[in-house]
Design a protein around this motif. Structure first.
Motif, PDB file in Angstrom:
ATOM      1  N   VAL A 140     -43.905 137.280  60.364  1.00  0.00           N
ATOM      2  CA  VAL A 140     -44.108 135.868  60.216  1.00  0.00           C
ATOM      3  C   VAL A 140     -44.850 135.080  60.906  1.00  0.00           C
ATOM      4  CG1 VAL A 140     -42.491 133.831  59.639  1.00  0.00           C
ATOM      5  CG2 VAL A 140     -41.669 136.037  59.061  1.00  0.00           C
ATOM      6  N   ALA A 141     -45.963 134.478  60.450  1.00  0.00           N
ATOM      7  CA  ALA A 141     -46.844 133.687  61.278  1.00  0.00           C
ATOM      8  C   ALA A 141     -46.261 132.073  61.278  1.00  0.00           C
ATOM      9  CB  ALA A 141     -48.257 133.701  60.406  1.00  0.00           C
ATOM     10  N   VAL A 142     -46.067 131.632  60.111  1.00  0.00           N
ATOM     11  CA  VAL A 142     -45.697 130.196  60.026  1.00  0.00           C
ATOM     12  C   VAL A 142     -44.392 129.961  59.315  1.00  0.00           C
ATOM     13  CG1 VAL A 142     -46.359 128.025  58.990  1.00  0.00           C
ATOM     14  CG2 VAL A 142     -48.253 129.572  60.015  1.00  0.00           C
ATOM     15  N   VAL A 143     -43.478 129.311  59.663  1.00  0.00           N
ATOM     16  CA  VAL A 143     -42.428 128.779  58.997  1.00  0.00           C
ATOM     17  C   VAL A 143     -42.447 127.287  58.659  1.00  0.00           C
ATOM     18  CG1 VAL A 143     -39.671 128.523  58.814  1.00  0.00           C
ATOM     19  CG2 VAL A 143     -40.719 130.632  59.961  1.00  0.00           C
ATOM     20  N   LEU A 144     -42.187 126.989  57.456  1.00  0.00           N
ATOM     21  CA  LEU A 144     -42.289 125.476  56.994  1.00  0.00           C
ATOM     22  C   LEU A 144     -41.117 125.244  56.064  1.00  0.00           C
ATOM     23  CD1 LEU A 144     -45.993 125.099  55.755  1.00  0.00           C
ATOM     24  CD2 LEU A 144     -45.072 124.515  57.927  1.00  0.00           C
ATOM     25  N   PHE A 145     -40.364 124.106  56.363  1.00  0.00           N
ATOM     26  CA  PHE A 145     -39.259 123.644  55.751  1.00  0.00           C
ATOM     27  C   PHE A 145     -39.695 122.904  54.435  1.00  0.00           C
ATOM     28  CE2 PHE A 145     -37.417 124.321  60.046  1.00  0.00           C
ATOM     29  CZ  PHE A 145     -36.273 125.144  59.635  1.00  0.00           C
ATOM     30  N   THR A 146     -39.022 123.061  53.329  1.00  0.00           N
ATOM     31  CA  THR A 146     -39.336 122.338  52.212  1.00  0.00           C
ATOM     32  C   THR A 146     -38.690 120.820  52.354  1.00  0.00           C
ATOM     33  OG1 THR A 146     -37.067 123.004  51.346  1.00  0.00           O
ATOM     34  CG2 THR A 146     -38.860 124.277  50.687  1.00  0.00           C
ATOM     35  N   SER A 147     -39.346 119.921  51.477  1.00  0.00           N
ATOM     36  CA  SER A 147     -39.126 118.592  51.743  1.00  0.00           C
ATOM     37  C   SER A 147     -37.933 118.148  51.547  1.00  0.00           C
ATOM     38  CB  SER A 147     -40.142 117.970  50.645  1.00  0.00           C
ATOM     39  OG  SER A 147     -39.599 117.938  49.420  1.00  0.00           O
ATOM     40  N   GLY A 148     -36.727 118.723  51.245  1.00  0.00           N
ATOM     41  CA  GLY A 148     -35.383 118.647  51.224  1.00  0.00           C
ATOM     42  C   GLY A 148     -34.731 117.877  50.369  1.00  0.00           C
ATOM     43  N   THR A 149     -35.249 117.902  49.123  1.00  0.00           N
ATOM     44  CA  THR A 149     -34.886 117.022  48.284  1.00  0.00           C
ATOM     45  C   THR A 149     -33.203 117.610  47.971  1.00  0.00           C
ATOM     46  OG1 THR A 149     -35.679 118.644  46.372  1.00  0.00           O
ATOM     47  CG2 THR A 149     -36.898 116.373  46.915  1.00  0.00           C
ATOM     48  N   THR A 150     -32.692 118.949  48.302  1.00  0.00           N
ATOM     49  CA  THR A 150     -31.684 119.207  48.111  1.00  0.00           C
ATOM     50  C   THR A 150     -31.049 119.000  49.382  1.00  0.00           C
ATOM     51  OG1 THR A 150     -32.354 121.414  49.169  1.00  0.00           O
ATOM     52  CG2 THR A 150     -32.213 121.102  46.586  1.00  0.00           C
ATOM     53  N   SER A 151     -29.740 119.145  49.826  1.00  0.00           N
ATOM     54  CA  SER A 151     -28.888 119.003  50.634  1.00  0.00           C
ATOM     55  C   SER A 151     -29.524 119.537  52.185  1.00  0.00           C
ATOM     56  CB  SER A 151     -27.338 119.016  50.712  1.00  0.00           C
ATOM     57  OG  SER A 151     -27.208 120.496  50.360  1.00  0.00           O
ATOM     58  N   LYS A 152     -29.726 120.631  51.876  1.00  0.00           N
ATOM     59  CA  LYS A 152     -30.457 121.541  53.083  1.00  0.00           C
ATOM     60  C   LYS A 152     -31.734 122.135  52.779  1.00  0.00           C
ATOM     61  CE  LYS A 152     -29.009 125.285  56.192  1.00  0.00           C
ATOM     62  NZ  LYS A 152     -28.434 126.658  56.235  1.00  0.00           N
ATOM     63  N   PRO A 153     -32.833 121.631  53.414  1.00  0.00           N
ATOM     64  CA  PRO A 153     -34.332 122.006  53.175  1.00  0.00           C
ATOM     65  C   PRO A 153     -34.250 123.496  53.521  1.00  0.00           C
ATOM     66  CG  PRO A 153     -34.268 120.279  54.680  1.00  0.00           C
ATOM     67  CD  PRO A 153     -32.829 120.625  54.356  1.00  0.00           C
TER      68      PRO A 153
END
Length: 502
Positions: A140-153
């Motif tokens: 894994v090179a990069v971890v990105l969190f989703t924008s979080g329209t759900t309760s937990k990105p």
């Protein structure tokens, strides 16, 4: 292939080329590479298993991407706009991170983490013992969190192979002209920001960073830095167009302007094309899970659609173009059947740049390697891809599924509508009703019944908005996506009975 090789190739090709412009900081390709080696030494000496960055980006983004790669640990740029609690909840999900933070966000990060200021990291990288190793291409090179329209990105994991497959598949090495410069104003925690920091050095293009978007400043940088290409989100494009209209301004060096992140209203696209006829416009569509762009509507596609006389060709101005090399797409029905041209369903994509893997969840690819995007889409007869919004946004009114984008595309063409979003509001009779949230054109006061009639004249009666409400602007995130949940919560506070859909 490690992403660090992208910078090594760029350095070997032209070490003295200006690679980064970030306010007063200017770095050549060789200087960026040397700093990345030193930064890798700082990371390795810290013993951290992960690097997190909280800040507005600029030179720190490519520096940390390449330094972390050379230290063989993943990096995560975080959304600096989050609350302190929101930031810390994401930091707590990263294994033993070194947190590099801009001074203005230091208090939000708080205590309890191994922390360095961005300035201190940069200073330490200048004098640290270099470290450089080749990461496993499948690591894994990069971890990105989703924008979080759900309760937990969700934490999206992108490997070195995912990212380099995207870059080498869509960008020709050292293909930029000597005077080429890219203006970057997308946030560092978005996949477009990561993609720009990797692709531009590989192409041999100077990166000019605008950390805090301002349309007037954007126009000034295009002129002073001789910017030849730029990427913006819809809200940025709207403000840039307003500045250009007010000043009757020209941008003589600009050759390419890409827009994406979310759907751009067609009237705005047409206006931008008319204001900048010499600029090649590009509509780029992609997801975090696909390492950025998977489909492109090229400048030639824009011009052809604008000049076309037949409806099918004209309609392509509202598409996201055709898949990039190495990407396969399918449109599937709910039962998994692959659908033909013109049939809407869920978009599935496959290719080496597609990850589809999340921390703590694992891979969501099917047995054949296809990723379910959750986007409603269809392909036309020539293979142009049309995105109809998220499947989660579908309105179910009286048992009928209604795609908001279908109504939005009609409503935004009304001369008194500047922008709009269509959402479903709770209703005891119909389950949900259709609510159109409209941003009027300045100086106008649209009539509700006129707007409803405009939609009814072009779509089935069941697609007519039950309610129309007005707003000065739509709530959006930093990448221009409309915050539909905020609108739904707003319209649910006032729930009159539905009007008859006639």
């Amino acid at each position: 292939m490690s992403i660090s090789l992208l910078l090594e190739m760029a350095t070997s090709g032209d070490p003295d080329r200006t690679a980064v412009v970030d306010d007063d900081l200017r770095l050549t390709t060789d200087e960026l590479s040397t700093l990345a080696d030193g930064g890798a030494g700082v990371i390795a000496a810290s013993g951290a298993q992960h690097v997190a960055y909280v800040g507005t980006g600029g030179a720190m983004l490519p520096l940390l991407l390449f330094a972390a790669a050379r230290a063989a640990v993943p990096v995560t740029p975080l959304n600096y706009r989050l609350s302190a609690d929101g930031l810390r909840s994401l930091l707590d999900r990263l294994p033993d991170p070194l947190v590099v933070v801009d001074d203005e966000y230091r208090d939000a990060v708080g205590d309890g983490y191994r922390t360095m200021s961005s300035a201190d990291f940069l200073g330490a990288a200048r004098i640290a013992e270099p470290a450089a190793e080749f990461a496993d291409p499948d690591a894994v090179a990069v971890v990105l969190f989703t924008s979080g329209t759900t309760s937990k990105p969700k934490a999206v994991e992108l490997t070195h192979n995912n990212l380099t497959s995207y870059i080498t598949g869509t960008v020709e090495f050292a293909s930029a002209q000597p005077d080429d410069a890219a203006l970057i104003c997308v946030p560092p925690y978005h996949i477009a920001g990561v993609g720009a920091a990797l692709s531009n050095p590989y192409a041999g293009r100077k990166m000019v960073y605008l950390r805090h978007f301002d349309a007037q400043r954007w126009v000034e940088l295009v002129r002073t830095e001789g910017v030849t290409s730029a990427t913006v989100v819809p809200t940025m494009l709207d403000r840039i167009v307003s500045v250009l209209e007010a000043q009757d301004a020209a941008l003589p060096t600009l050759r390419t302007l890409a827009y994406g992140g979310s759907k751009v209203p067609l009237p705005l696209v047409r206006k931008a094309l008319s204001l900048l006829p010499e600029v090649g416009f590009v509509n780029a569509y992609g997801l975090t899970e696909t390492s950025s762009t998977i489909a492109v509507l090229t400048p030639d596609d824009h011009r052809a659609a604008l000049a076309a006389s037949d409806e099918a060709a004209t309609r392509r101005l509202g598409s996201v173009g055709q898949p990039v090399p190495g990407i396969e797409v399918e449109i599937r029905a709910e039962d998994g059947t692959v659908l033909g041209p013109g049939e809407p369903g869920e978009l599935f994509v496959r290719g080496d740049q597609v990850s589809g893997k999340y921390t703590d969840i694992g891979s969501v690819l099917d047995e054949q390697g296809w990723f379910p995007t959750k986007d409603v889409a269809y392909l036309d007869a020539e293979g142009y891809l049309f995105i109809g919004g998220r499947s989660d946004d579908t309105i179910i009114r009286g048992g009928e599924n209604i795609a908001p984008a279908e109504i939005e595309d009609v409503l935004v063409e009304h001369p008194q509508v500047r922008d709009c979003a269509v959402v479903g509001a709770d209703d005891p009779q119909w389950g949900q009703i259709i609510v159109a949230v409209v941003v009027p054109q300045p100086g106008t006061e649209p009539d509700v019944e006129d707007l409803r009639a405009h939609v009814r004249a072009q779509l089935r009666g069941s697609r007519t908005p039950d309610r129309v409400v007005f707003r000065a602007e739509l709530p959006t995130n930093a990448t221009g996506k409309v915050l539909r949940r905020e609108l739904v919560a707003e319209v649910n506070q006032d729930r009159p009975s539905a009007l008859p859909a006639t």
